[in-house]
Design an enzyme around this catalytic site. Structure first.
Site, mmCIF file in Angstrom:
data_model
loop_
_atom_site.group_PDB
_atom_site.id
_atom_site.type_symbol
_atom_site.label_atom_id
_atom_site.label_comp_id
_atom_site.label_asym_id
_atom_site.label_seq_id
_atom_site.Cartn_x
_atom_site.Cartn_y
_atom_site.Cartn_z
ATOM 1 N N LYS A 34 0.840 -1.204 0.000
ATOM 2 C CA LYS A 34 0.000 0.000 0.000
ATOM 3 C C LYS A 34 0.876 1.255 0.000
ATOM 4 O O LYS A 34 2.091 1.180 0.275
ATOM 5 C CB LYS A 34 -0.894 -0.011 1.244
ATOM 6 C CG LYS A 34 -0.109 0.065 2.560
ATOM 7 C CD LYS A 34 -0.988 -0.165 3.776
ATOM 8 C CE LYS A 34 -0.144 -0.125 5.051
ATOM 9 N NZ LYS A 34 -0.946 -0.463 6.249
ATOM 10 N N TYR A 267 14.373 31.099 5.608
ATOM 11 C CA TYR A 267 13.249 31.834 6.177
ATOM 12 C C TYR A 267 13.371 31.981 7.691
ATOM 13 O O TYR A 267 13.714 31.030 8.391
ATOM 14 C CB TYR A 267 11.935 31.097 5.887
ATOM 15 C CG TYR A 267 11.499 31.118 4.438
ATOM 16 C CD1 TYR A 267 11.489 32.297 3.701
ATOM 17 C CD2 TYR A 267 11.066 29.949 3.827
ATOM 18 C CE1 TYR A 267 11.060 32.293 2.375
ATOM 19 C CE2 TYR A 267 10.628 29.945 2.510
ATOM 20 C CZ TYR A 267 10.628 31.131 1.780
ATOM 21 O OH TYR A 267 10.204 31.124 0.485
HETATM 22 C C1 LIG Z 1 -0.181 -1.451 6.948
HETATM 23 C C2 LIG Z 1 -0.779 -2.718 7.357
HETATM 24 C C3 LIG Z 1 0.001 -3.883 7.506
HETATM 25 C C4 LIG Z 1 1.511 -3.866 7.489
HETATM 26 O O1 LIG Z 1 1.964 -3.367 8.732
HETATM 27 P P1 LIG Z 1 3.540 -3.281 9.056
HETATM 28 O O2 LIG Z 1 3.598 -2.813 10.442
HETATM 29 O O3 LIG Z 1 4.085 -2.291 8.061
HETATM 30 O O4 LIG Z 1 4.088 -4.626 8.834
HETATM 31 C C5 LIG Z 1 -0.646 -5.076 7.711
HETATM 32 N N1 LIG Z 1 -1.985 -5.130 7.817
HETATM 33 C C6 LIG Z 1 -2.767 -4.019 7.730
HETATM 34 C C7 LIG Z 1 -4.237 -4.139 7.883
HETATM 35 C C8 LIG Z 1 -2.186 -2.783 7.521
HETATM 36 O O5 LIG Z 1 -2.957 -1.700 7.464
#
Ligand SMILES: *Cc1c(COP(=O)(O)O)cnc(C)c1O
Length: 377
Positions: A34, A267
């Protein structure tokens, strides 16, 4: 190239292999890609993860899953976050598994299955204590019954039952973890009693993949560790878990100039030169994911030396005070990487800025080109 996020795809393949080795016997790996592969690039990362041995891919949103399909990545994919009114049909037609949290979502998935003529694949999520997505335990028996009924009516199949931990960097020993694992066991029993026979049951994020084999079931679901970062920095860095950081963020000095002592820099003049000195301009700013809170705090490596950002981080640029050092326009600046060459790591940035390594890599902006090393076709 002025600026680039270099992504070592061999590291991603290696990390997935290392996670598969850590996974309990019989458990596969769902690599979470993701958020543009945690900033590393969705499609190249997903391909490398599959090459490294991931049997599933996980994303939050339908567009992310459909982007994988558009790139001809045709293996199992789970997308777990939809909102009412979203058109589920393209995802169902593309064989994307849908995370389902409620009866309303179940009905929408079943309707998409009926109208497309393709069986909707759904994975029911139970909220075991994160209090985020998923069905509350009070609603779980009802959701399972409804799902079994929908399966019997056709058009829908329950392919998975899953949940998510509340603690990652909080450490594997936190009592919430074992409480959630117990609630998950009960939820699996409820699903089985309703007649559901999911292909995959999964619970473990990166931290649990690395530290809690009893939570691995049929799949582990790591994200962060795929990219070679430690989800439990208090227990050890990436190398302690056999992981290799995949991303190096590099830029180039655009300009150097001599200025007198007492010059206010950037800045609000939040940095003032102590002596006559040389300033170096780096063409990266908060629009590129360098937090403005890195002002006078975060370090980068330039000409073999760590240097703290001098003055306010702007939208497109920041400044370094390089003293009398031999620094020139065109020199490489390393913001973070594996640390092997003395450069800071994403974990260093997280520590300096009071956040987590996840946020450092994910926020690298769309304006920064990703370049890929060790691509395998
Ligand atoms: C983002 C996410 C993961 C992965 O989590 P990590 O801590 O990056 O391993 C797994 N399951 C869900 C539902 C998530 O939202």
């Amino acid at each position: 190239m002025r600026t680039e996020a270099r992504v070592d795809l061999a590291a991603i393949r290696h990390n997935v292999g290392a996670l598969a080795e850590r996974a309990a016997a019989g458990a596969g790996v769902m690599a979470v890609v993701k958020a543009d592969g945690y900033g590393h690039g969705l499609v190249p990362t997903a391909r490398a993860a599959v090459q490294g041995g991931a049997s599933w891919l996980g994303v939050a949103f339908l567009e992310e899953a459909l982007a994988l399909r558009a790139a001809h990545i045709d293996g199992p994919v789970l997308a777990w976050l939809t909102t009412p009114g979203e058109d589920l049909r393209p995802a169902v037609a593309a064989g994307v598994d849908l995370g389902v949290y409620s009866r309303a979502e179940l009905a929408d998935a079943a309707a998409a299955g009926r109208t497309t003529g393709v069986t909707a694949r759904v994975q029911l999520k139970v909220d075991t204590g994160l209090s985020r997505g998923g069905a509350p335990t009070a609603d779980w028996p009802d959701l399972c019954e409804a799902a079994a009924k929908a399966e019997a009516e056709g058009g829908l199949k329950v392919t998975g039952v899953w949940s998510h931990f509340a603690f990652a960097d909080g450490g594997p020993d936190h009592p919430t973890n074992s409480r959630q694992a117990a609630v998950f066991r009960e939820a699996l029993a409820v699903a089985a009693a309703a007649g559901l026979q999911p292909e995959v049951r999964h619970l473990a994020n990166s931290a649990a993949t690395l530290t809690a084999p009893e939570t691995h079931y049929d799949l582990v679901r790591p994200g962060l560790a795929v990219y070679g970062l430690s989800p439990v920095p208090q227990l050890g860095g990436p190398s302690a878990f056999g992981l290799r950081p995949a991303m190096t963020l590099a830029s180039t000095v655009a300009l150097t100039k001599r200025v007198p002592a007492g010059s206010g820099v950037s800045y609000l003049h939040r940095y003032v030169t102590a002596d006559d000195t040389t300033l170096a301009l780096v063409p990266l700013g908060y629009a590129d994911g360098i937090p403005r809170s890195a002002t006078n705090v975060a370090e980068v490596q330039l000409a073999g030396t760590r240097r703290t950002i001098a003055g306010t981080v702007c939208m497109d640029q920041f400044v370094l005070d390089v003293g009398a050092d031999d620094v020139h326009a065109g020199d490489e600046v390393l913001l973070f990487g594996s640390g092997a060459g003395g450069e800071p790591t994403a974990q260093d940035w997280a520590d300096w800025l009071g956040t987590i390594n996840y946020e450092i890599v994910t926020r690298v902006g769309a304006r920064v080109p990703r370049t890929y090393l060790q691509e395998e076709r």
